[in-house]
Scaffold this active site. Structure first.
Site, PDB file in Angstrom:
ATOM      1  N   ASP A   7       0.867  -1.195   0.000  1.00  0.00           N
ATOM      2  CA  ASP A   7       0.000   0.000   0.000  1.00  0.00           C
ATOM      3  C   ASP A   7       0.895   1.233   0.000  1.00  0.00           C
ATOM      4  OD1 ASP A   7      -2.524   1.417   0.117  1.00  0.00           O
ATOM      5  OD2 ASP A   7      -2.033   1.946   2.165  1.00  0.00           O
ATOM      6  N   SER A   8       0.320   2.362  -0.411  1.00  0.00           N
ATOM      7  CA  SER A   8       1.082   3.607  -0.388  1.00  0.00           C
ATOM      8  C   SER A   8       1.448   3.978   1.052  1.00  0.00           C
ATOM      9  CB  SER A   8       0.253   4.729  -1.000  1.00  0.00           C
ATOM     10  OG  SER A   8      -0.954   4.859  -0.276  1.00  0.00           O
ATOM     11  N   TYR A  39      -0.799   8.581  -2.719  1.00  0.00           N
ATOM     12  CA  TYR A  39      -0.749   8.367  -4.168  1.00  0.00           C
ATOM     13  C   TYR A  39      -1.939   9.029  -4.878  1.00  0.00           C
ATOM     14  CZ  TYR A  39       2.809   4.597  -4.212  1.00  0.00           C
ATOM     15  OH  TYR A  39       3.961   3.861  -4.131  1.00  0.00           O
ATOM     16  N   GLU A 162      -2.962   9.462   7.527  1.00  0.00           N
ATOM     17  CA  GLU A 162      -1.513   9.183   7.627  1.00  0.00           C
ATOM     18  C   GLU A 162      -0.860  10.079   8.680  1.00  0.00           C
ATOM     19  OE1 GLU A 162       0.753   6.969   5.875  1.00  0.00           O
ATOM     20  OE2 GLU A 162      -1.022   5.907   5.197  1.00  0.00           O
ATOM     21  N   CYS A 194     -11.053   2.741  -0.972  1.00  0.00           N
ATOM     22  CA  CYS A 194      -9.686   3.097  -0.608  1.00  0.00           C
ATOM     23  C   CYS A 194      -9.407   2.339   0.682  1.00  0.00           C
ATOM     24  CB  CYS A 194      -9.575   4.604  -0.372  1.00  0.00           C
ATOM     25  SG  CYS A 194      -8.010   5.098   0.384  1.00  0.00           S
ATOM     26  N   THR A 195      -8.243   1.679   0.731  1.00  0.00           N
ATOM     27  CA  THR A 195      -7.985   0.816   1.889  1.00  0.00           C
ATOM     28  C   THR A 195      -7.803   1.600   3.194  1.00  0.00           C
ATOM     29  OG1 THR A 195      -5.683   0.773   1.195  1.00  0.00           O
ATOM     30  CG2 THR A 195      -7.042  -1.124   0.617  1.00  0.00           C
ATOM     31  N   HIS A 196      -7.625   2.912   3.094  1.00  0.00           N
ATOM     32  CA  HIS A 196      -7.552   3.696   4.331  1.00  0.00           C
ATOM     33  C   HIS A 196      -8.942   3.893   4.955  1.00  0.00           C
ATOM     34  CE1 HIS A 196      -3.561   4.787   2.886  1.00  0.00           C
ATOM     35  NE2 HIS A 196      -3.321   5.418   4.010  1.00  0.00           N
TER      36      HIS A 196
END
Ligand code: DGL
Length: 269
Positions: A7-8, A39, A162, A194-196
């Site tokens: 993942d980013s 990203y 993040e 989105c995985t976040h």
């Protein structure tokens, strides 16, 4: 050898967590490209270059199978990687297809023609790069007809997560859900693309209302990985689970512990 998860940043840990619960004996190598996250605001070429570099790092760490646990990379880079870059003895899989199969009530690899499905009005929440790639709509059109998709680019949410600024992340989720509802007042389903975003799932559900079914990827991807490994056991590796990052390992480990509420120690990639 282990299964690589990319993942980013930290969002892919939601997928890793579900995969570890589903496949407790499988070792994983997780790669967070924290030095280059987010990203979602980058160009497709830039996302391609960064994703290739990180995937190569996972191949070098001994992974034959890499999951791009990042919708932005899956949407903007995976097809190009599959067409021209991935070596014949390696596999790279994305996170879109399991989600769309669940939404369209299909089992793995069902390639029959598109048909009508239960959901008619779908809200997609994703990064600006994923929304502008239209990859979700393309994959959906292969499998379903008559589904109206309204996409909301959720600028700022990944940066806030993040940075560990959950108050800002919550405020942004509320305002993105409001903006979506102005375009589609009554979605039947919402996709957290989105995985976040599973880290903000309660907020999305609260803002959308409980009658909206919220699909998030982690368990769907874990299930589909288990299915894949059953059919391709040679991709199942051995070794130890490791966490790599292109960012500052100390800072990334601290954030990871904050999100996942367990000890996670990153090392420099
Ligand atoms: N978590 C990633 C995704 O699923 C990317 C977020 C970002 O780096 O912008 O899209």
């Amino acid at each position: 050898m282990a299964v690589g998860i990319f993942d980013s940043g930290l969002g892919g840990l939601t997928v890793l967590d579900a995969a570890q619960k589903r496949l407790p004996d499988v070792p994983f190598v997780y790669y967070a490209d924290s030095a280059h996250a987010p990203y979602g605001v980058r160009t497709a070429d830039d996302i391609y270059d960064l994703t290739v570099k990180a995937t190569q790092a996972l191949f070098d760490a001994g992974c034959d199978l890499v999951i791009l646990a990042c919708n932005t990379a899956s949407a903007a880079a995976l097809r190009r990687m599959q067409e021209s870059w991935i070596p014949a003895d390696k596999r790279v899989l994305g996170v879109f297809v399991p989600l769309i199969e669940a939404l369209t009530e299909r089992s793995w690899g069902d390639n029959s023609p598109p048909r009508e499905v239960d959901v008619k009005h779908v809200a997609l929440f994703a990064t600006p790069a994923t929304v502008s790639s239209r990859a979700f709509q393309r994959e959906l059109a292969f499998r379903a007809i008559g589904v109206d998709v309204e996409a909301q680019a959720c600028g700022g949410v990944v940066d806030a997560i993040e940075d560990g600024d959950m108050i800002l992340a919550e405020a942004l989720v509320n305002s993105h859900v409001d903006a979506l509802k102005r375009k589609m007042p009554q979605p039947d389903a919402a996709i957290l693309g989105c995985t976040h975003y599973p880290l903000m799932q309660e907020q999305f559900q609260a803002a959308l209302g409980k009658e909206v079914k919220v699909f998030s990827q982690a368990n769907l991807v874990a299930e589909s990985l288990a299915d894949y490994l059953e059919r391709r056991p040679e991709m199942l590796g051995e070794g130890e689970t490791r966490y790599l990052t292109s960012g500052d390992p100390k800072q990334v480990s601290q954030r990871a512990v904050q999100f996942m509420r367990r000890q996670i120690t990153f090392e420099s990639a």
